[in-house]
Design an enzyme around this catalytic site. Structure first.
Site, PDB file in Angstrom:
ATOM      1  N   LYS A 115       1.102  -1.406   0.033  1.00  0.00           N
ATOM      2  CA  LYS A 115       0.046   0.577  -0.759  1.00  0.00           C
ATOM      3  C   LYS A 115       1.264   1.674   0.006  1.00  0.00           C
ATOM      4  CE  LYS A 115      -4.675   0.729   0.322  1.00  0.00           C
ATOM      5  NZ  LYS A 115      -5.658   0.401  -0.118  1.00  0.00           N
TER       6      LYS A 115
HETATM    7  P1  NAD Z   1     -12.543   8.470  -2.445  1.00  0.00           P
HETATM    8  O1  NAD Z   1     -11.596   8.583  -2.330  1.00  0.00           O
HETATM    9  O2  NAD Z   1     -13.903   8.128  -3.954  1.00  0.00           O
HETATM   10  O3  NAD Z   1     -13.812   8.262  -1.169  1.00  0.00           O
HETATM   11  C1  NAD Z   1     -14.062   8.464  -0.060  1.00  0.00           C
HETATM   12  C2  NAD Z   1     -15.482   8.776   0.611  1.00  0.00           C
HETATM   13  O4  NAD Z   1     -15.262   8.727   1.427  1.00  0.00           O
HETATM   14  C3  NAD Z   1     -16.130  10.278  -0.072  1.00  0.00           C
HETATM   15  O5  NAD Z   1     -17.551  10.139  -0.554  1.00  0.00           O
HETATM   16  C4  NAD Z   1     -15.658  10.723   1.276  1.00  0.00           C
HETATM   17  O6  NAD Z   1     -16.341  11.977   0.910  1.00  0.00           O
HETATM   18  C5  NAD Z   1     -16.096  10.307   2.264  1.00  0.00           C
HETATM   19  N1  NAD Z   1     -15.636  10.831   3.005  1.00  0.00           N
HETATM   20  C6  NAD Z   1     -14.055  10.605   3.813  1.00  0.00           C
HETATM   21  N2  NAD Z   1     -14.253  11.209   4.783  1.00  0.00           N
HETATM   22  C7  NAD Z   1     -15.391  11.203   5.532  1.00  0.00           C
HETATM   23  C8  NAD Z   1     -16.157  11.291   6.764  1.00  0.00           C
HETATM   24  N3  NAD Z   1     -15.211  11.571   7.535  1.00  0.00           N
HETATM   25  N4  NAD Z   1     -17.076  11.140   6.846  1.00  0.00           N
HETATM   26  C9  NAD Z   1     -18.516  10.408   6.335  1.00  0.00           C
HETATM   27  N5  NAD Z   1     -17.428  10.187   4.521  1.00  0.00           N
HETATM   28  C10 NAD Z   1     -16.134  10.081   4.558  1.00  0.00           C
HETATM   29  O7  NAD Z   1     -12.689   6.388  -2.002  1.00  0.00           O
HETATM   30  P2  NAD Z   1     -12.713   5.211  -2.119  1.00  0.00           P
HETATM   31  O8  NAD Z   1     -11.865   4.505  -3.351  1.00  0.00           O
HETATM   32  O9  NAD Z   1     -14.211   5.112  -2.165  1.00  0.00           O
HETATM   33  O10 NAD Z   1     -12.444   4.359  -0.719  1.00  0.00           O
HETATM   34  C11 NAD Z   1     -13.407   4.305   0.774  1.00  0.00           C
HETATM   35  C12 NAD Z   1     -13.035   2.770   1.328  1.00  0.00           C
HETATM   36  O11 NAD Z   1     -12.924   2.136   0.612  1.00  0.00           O
HETATM   37  C13 NAD Z   1     -11.050   3.964   2.109  1.00  0.00           C
HETATM   38  O12 NAD Z   1     -11.193   2.615   2.971  1.00  0.00           O
HETATM   39  C14 NAD Z   1     -10.530   3.113   0.782  1.00  0.00           C
HETATM   40  O13 NAD Z   1      -9.020   1.856   1.244  1.00  0.00           O
HETATM   41  C15 NAD Z   1     -11.449   1.709   0.626  1.00  0.00           C
HETATM   42  N6  NAD Z   1     -11.699   0.321  -0.627  1.00  0.00           N
HETATM   43  C16 NAD Z   1     -11.549   0.931  -1.446  1.00  0.00           C
HETATM   44  C17 NAD Z   1     -10.833   0.144  -3.150  1.00  0.00           C
HETATM   45  C18 NAD Z   1     -10.883   0.623  -4.185  1.00  0.00           C
HETATM   46  O14 NAD Z   1     -11.083  -0.077  -5.144  1.00  0.00           O
HETATM   47  N7  NAD Z   1     -10.931   2.309  -4.011  1.00  0.00           N
HETATM   48  C19 NAD Z   1     -11.015  -1.065  -3.057  1.00  0.00           C
HETATM   49  C20 NAD Z   1     -11.050  -1.544  -1.802  1.00  0.00           C
HETATM   50  C21 NAD Z   1     -11.045  -0.749  -0.283  1.00  0.00           C
END
Ligand code: NAD
Length: 425
Positions: A115
């Protein structure tokens, strides 16, 4: 469980890496002879900390701290996303890299875990500054990444464009176009169909599998989603498309509620023009803390770590928590959910759909032969359903949570590979 009954070592104060170590300790009694090797899971293989200096648009120079952690490579090259966030710490990136090791093994992908991240608030940078930041960071970690070494992907606040810059920078440094160095790329650069929604699709598939086993229909079920980014909005859309009702959404800008359901396709279109969800006219705004006590069948945390804690766990009404985010539940809250009979589909299984289609993208890049979206979704479905079944059966058999069951399956695979390879020299 009441607050006073929580053992001190399980306090909500644990950092992400300590939470991961606690999860490894919980699984160790189930590893038999392989527990001989368990210490290798508690130490990242390689940690790289880099200074990322860039010239800002106003002519001044800013320095950012960046990380790439390769937690384990027993089963193959490192794989895991890159996060841009003002709260990124080394401990967090270490934990996220370790969860990638577990996740990749849980769904049996031929990868280790890695990561990356940069401590930066990307909202404060222009597009040009973000491109410089990404290119300099990629150059700084260039020597430890590569299609057969470690393959980054998007995570919080990074996206297809970030991956295009990373791919181009790595390729320029190598003197050849190397599409397979990152996944989650635009389709025009060797990206895969289906990647954009893959994590959300996996969240839905695992939620549906859990629901099937407890006789809970998806049709008409209520869902609340925290985070409306890549994972949250895709999860919401796919639940909605299968007849579920998205009654609340929370993101960094606020929390919205509509008991009759929010159409996530419509909301997604709306926020393209206006990123503040609370301005959405077809739902009402509620206080953030009220999100957790909403009557619902499914709760999908899809934002950041440590959102379900001893402060809010008692209010949760959901029957199934499906962890789209990584590390959203503290160990203490996890125990409390278990005691209340709430099923938790853990991050290391629930959000593995993204890395699974990343794997398909990497395979397609290597073979320069691209699959149809239907093929991709079918293969994703098969992998997620099989992984879920194996893990569910272990959980039933050993009377443990799905999280511990996922760790049993995954850590056994990682340590089997470790034991077969032996200790060099
Ligand atoms: P992203 O940046 O696309 O979206 C993040 C979202 O979280 C946004 O809508 C933001 O407004 C919201 N957010 C941020 N801080 C917040 C808070 N304090 N309270 C409420 N909402 C809040 O990110 P993503 O890629 O969707 O990732 C989200 C989670 O999923 C992370 O934990 C990431 O590690 C995990 N994840 C992502 C992927 C992927 O393919 N992108 C895969 C596996 C896991």
């Amino acid at each position: 469980m009441h607050q006073h009954e929580v053992p001190s070592y399980l306090s909500d104060d644990l950092g992400p890496w300590e939470i991961y170590l606690e999860q490894v300790d919980r699984v160790t009694p189930y590893l038999g002879k392989l527990s001989y090797w368990v210490e290798t899971l508690k130490r990242p293989k390689r940690i790289l900390i880099v200074d990322v200096p860039i010239q800002l648009d106003d002519g001044s120079i800013a320095h950012f701290e960046g990380y790439r952690v390769q937690h384990n490579s027993s089963r193959g090259p490192g794989k895991g996303g890159v996060r841009y966030h003002q709260d990124v710490t080394l401990s967090e990136v270490m934990a996220l890299s370790a969860w990638m090791t577990v996740k990749n093994a849980a769904v049996n992908l031929p990868y280790g875990g890695a990561k990356g991240g940069i401590r930066v608030d990307p909202r404060k940078l222009s597009r040009g500054e973000l491109e410089k930041l990404t290119r300099r960071y990629t150059s700084e970690i260039n020597f430890i990444i590569g299609p057969d070494k470690d393959i980054p992907a998007p995570d919080v606040n990074t996206n297809e464009l970030t991956m295009a810059w990373m791919m181009d920078t790595y390729s320029m440094n190598q003197g050849r176009t190397a599409t397979g160095v990152v996944t989650g790329k635009p389709i025009a650069l060797g990206g895969s169909l289906g990647r954009r929604d893959a994590t959300g699709r996996g969240v839905f598939v695992t939620a549906r599998e859990a629901a099937n086993r407890i006789g809970l229909p998806i049709e008409g079920a209520r869902v609340i989603v925290q985070g409306f980014g890549n994972v949250g909005n895709a999860s919401a859309r796919i639940f909605h498309d299968h007849g579920a009702k998205i009654v609340a959404i929370q993101d960094v800008s606020g929390t919205i509620f509509n008991g009759d359901g929010i159409n996530p396709h419509d909301l997604l279109e709306f926020i393209k023009e206006n990123p503040d969800v609370t301005a959405y006219p077809k739902a009402s705004t509620i206080p953030a803390k009220d999100f957790w006590s909403i009557e619902t069948e499914f709760l999908v945390p899809a934002a950041l770590e440590k959102q379900i804690t001893m402060d809010n766990v008692a209010q949760i009404k959901a029957r199934v928590v499906v962890e789209g985010a990584n590390g959203p539940t503290t160990p203490a809250a996890d125990d409390a959910l278990r005691e209340r009979g709430i099923i938790v589909v853990p991050d290391v299984l629930a959000n593995a759909g993204g890395v699974t289609v990343s794997y398909f993208e990497w395979v397609q890049d290597f073979s320069s032969f691209f699959w149809t979206e239907d093929e991709i979704n079918k293969r994703l479905e098969k992998i997620m359903v099989e992984a879920f079944k194996g893990i569910w059966d272990v959980a039933q058999d050993k009377n443990v949570t799905m999280r511990t069951a996922t760790f049993i399956v995954a850590c056994t695979r990682v340590l089997e590979a470790r034991a077969l390879r032996g200790l060099y020299p």
